[in-house]
Design a protein around this motif. Structure first.
Motif, PDB file in Angstrom:
ATOM      1  N   ARG A  87       0.832  -1.197   0.000  1.00  0.00           N
ATOM      2  CA  ARG A  87       0.000   0.000   0.000  1.00  0.00           C
ATOM      3  C   ARG A  87       0.866   1.246   0.000  1.00  0.00           C
ATOM      4  O   ARG A  87       2.068   1.184   0.258  1.00  0.00           O
ATOM      5  CB  ARG A  87      -0.980  -0.007   1.162  1.00  0.00           C
ATOM      6  CG  ARG A  87      -0.366   0.122   2.519  1.00  0.00           C
ATOM      7  CD  ARG A  87      -1.472   0.042   3.590  1.00  0.00           C
ATOM      8  NE  ARG A  87      -1.044   0.626   4.817  1.00  0.00           N
ATOM      9  CZ  ARG A  87      -0.321   0.026   5.742  1.00  0.00           C
ATOM     10  NH1 ARG A  87       0.064  -1.215   5.536  1.00  0.00           N
ATOM     11  NH2 ARG A  87       0.030   0.627   6.842  1.00  0.00           N
ATOM     12  N   SER A 111      -4.477   0.885  -1.381  1.00  0.00           N
ATOM     13  CA  SER A 111      -4.177  -0.535  -1.229  1.00  0.00           C
ATOM     14  C   SER A 111      -4.065  -1.132  -2.628  1.00  0.00           C
ATOM     15  O   SER A 111      -5.058  -1.217  -3.353  1.00  0.00           O
ATOM     16  CB  SER A 111      -5.276  -1.234  -0.436  1.00  0.00           C
ATOM     17  OG  SER A 111      -5.060  -2.628  -0.442  1.00  0.00           O
ATOM     18  N   ASP A 113      -3.390  -4.273  -3.726  1.00  0.00           N
ATOM     19  CA  ASP A 113      -4.048  -5.564  -3.964  1.00  0.00           C
ATOM     20  C   ASP A 113      -5.552  -5.434  -4.146  1.00  0.00           C
ATOM     21  O   ASP A 113      -6.136  -6.102  -4.999  1.00  0.00           O
ATOM     22  CB  ASP A 113      -3.749  -6.550  -2.837  1.00  0.00           C
ATOM     23  CG  ASP A 113      -2.314  -7.060  -2.894  1.00  0.00           C
ATOM     24  OD1 ASP A 113      -1.692  -6.987  -3.979  1.00  0.00           O
ATOM     25  OD2 ASP A 113      -1.808  -7.519  -1.858  1.00  0.00           O
ATOM     26  N   THR A 114      -6.198  -4.586  -3.344  1.00  0.00           N
ATOM     27  CA  THR A 114      -7.654  -4.451  -3.448  1.00  0.00           C
ATOM     28  C   THR A 114      -8.069  -3.415  -4.482  1.00  0.00           C
ATOM     29  O   THR A 114      -9.229  -3.373  -4.879  1.00  0.00           O
ATOM     30  CB  THR A 114      -8.268  -4.060  -2.085  1.00  0.00           C
ATOM     31  OG1 THR A 114      -7.780  -2.769  -1.693  1.00  0.00           O
ATOM     32  CG2 THR A 114      -7.955  -5.108  -1.032  1.00  0.00           C
ATOM     33  N   VAL A 116      -8.228  -0.182  -3.954  1.00  0.00           N
ATOM     34  CA  VAL A 116      -9.061   0.803  -3.263  1.00  0.00           C
ATOM     35  C   VAL A 116      -8.197   1.964  -2.785  1.00  0.00           C
ATOM     36  O   VAL A 116      -7.139   1.756  -2.178  1.00  0.00           O
ATOM     37  CB  VAL A 116      -9.801   0.159  -2.065  1.00  0.00           C
ATOM     38  CG1 VAL A 116     -10.510   1.206  -1.219  1.00  0.00           C
ATOM     39  CG2 VAL A 116     -10.799  -0.877  -2.562  1.00  0.00           C
ATOM     40  N   ASN A 140     -13.003   2.754  -5.787  1.00  0.00           N
ATOM     41  CA  ASN A 140     -12.763   1.362  -6.148  1.00  0.00           C
ATOM     42  C   ASN A 140     -12.296   1.350  -7.595  1.00  0.00           C
ATOM     43  O   ASN A 140     -13.084   1.554  -8.518  1.00  0.00           O
ATOM     44  CB  ASN A 140     -14.037   0.536  -5.977  1.00  0.00           C
ATOM     45  CG  ASN A 140     -13.806  -0.929  -6.270  1.00  0.00           C
ATOM     46  OD1 ASN A 140     -12.978  -1.307  -7.090  1.00  0.00           O
ATOM     47  ND2 ASN A 140     -14.563  -1.773  -5.589  1.00  0.00           N
ATOM     48  N   GLU A 142     -11.242  -1.138  -9.326  1.00  0.00           N
ATOM     49  CA  GLU A 142     -11.634  -2.347 -10.056  1.00  0.00           C
ATOM     50  C   GLU A 142     -12.908  -2.112 -10.861  1.00  0.00           C
ATOM     51  O   GLU A 142     -13.027  -2.577 -11.982  1.00  0.00           O
ATOM     52  CB  GLU A 142     -11.837  -3.517  -9.084  1.00  0.00           C
ATOM     53  CG  GLU A 142     -10.579  -3.953  -8.365  1.00  0.00           C
ATOM     54  CD  GLU A 142      -9.566  -4.622  -9.283  1.00  0.00           C
ATOM     55  OE1 GLU A 142      -9.977  -5.285 -10.250  1.00  0.00           O
ATOM     56  OE2 GLU A 142      -8.364  -4.480  -9.025  1.00  0.00           O
TER      57      GLU A 142
END
Length: 165
Positions: A87, A111, A113-114, A116, A140, A142
């Protein structure tokens, strides 16, 4: 007179969602490839091997795909033993640009990996001529959405085609 009352009633009806405590908005017009390489540039770098961090200071610019994040100070925290970025914590006045949109805040925590990003403190999101403000925004990457909370305020530019009174 009836027309003015109708417009006033419509504006009053819209003021609930516009000044709501939380709202969800699209961000970036596209999803971000969170697996894309992260490029960081800065005036200075301090590496701490014992806790797995790198502190970038002075004109820090971070790029990942089409997204750019700029701040005076960014702490990068690596995943223990893997050499991958876990992060990033940006502070001192943060600017995030993705596509046609830009957001500013006092601080941002990303972060990897997420996918976010949590932006806090005096958040300002601009989408073209429209602007939204709040105390906190969770982006987000993603799915290309953002959730704003903490006394959300929206200014919608109706353009020059709006009727004049």
């Amino acid at each position: 007179m009836f027309r003015i009352l109708t417009i006033a009633a419509a504006l009053l009806a819209l003021s609930g969602p516009v000044l709501a405590q939380g709202t969800q908005v699209a961000f970036g017009g596209m999803t971000q490839d969170t697996s894309a390489p992260v490029e960081v540039s800065a005036d200075q770098l301090q590496i701490n091997q014992s806790d797995g961090t790198a502190l970038y200071t002075g004109n820090v610019v971070i790029g990942q795909g089409e997204m750019r994040l700029a701040a005076p100070r960014v702490l990068v925290i690596y995943t223990e033993g893997q050499g991958r970025i876990d992060r990033m914590e940006a502070s001192g006045g943060v600017t995030l640009v993705s596509g046609e949109e830009a957001a500013e805040s006092d601080r941002a925590d990303y972060s990897i990996d997420t996918g976010v990003i949590v932006m806090t403190g005096n958040v300002l999101l601009t989408q073209g001529a429209n602007a939204l403000t709040s105390e906190r925004m969770v982006v987000n990457l993603e799915d290309g959405t953002a959730q704003m909370t903490g006394r959300v305020r929206t200014v919608i530019d109706q353009g020059s085609d709006a009727p004049q009174q």
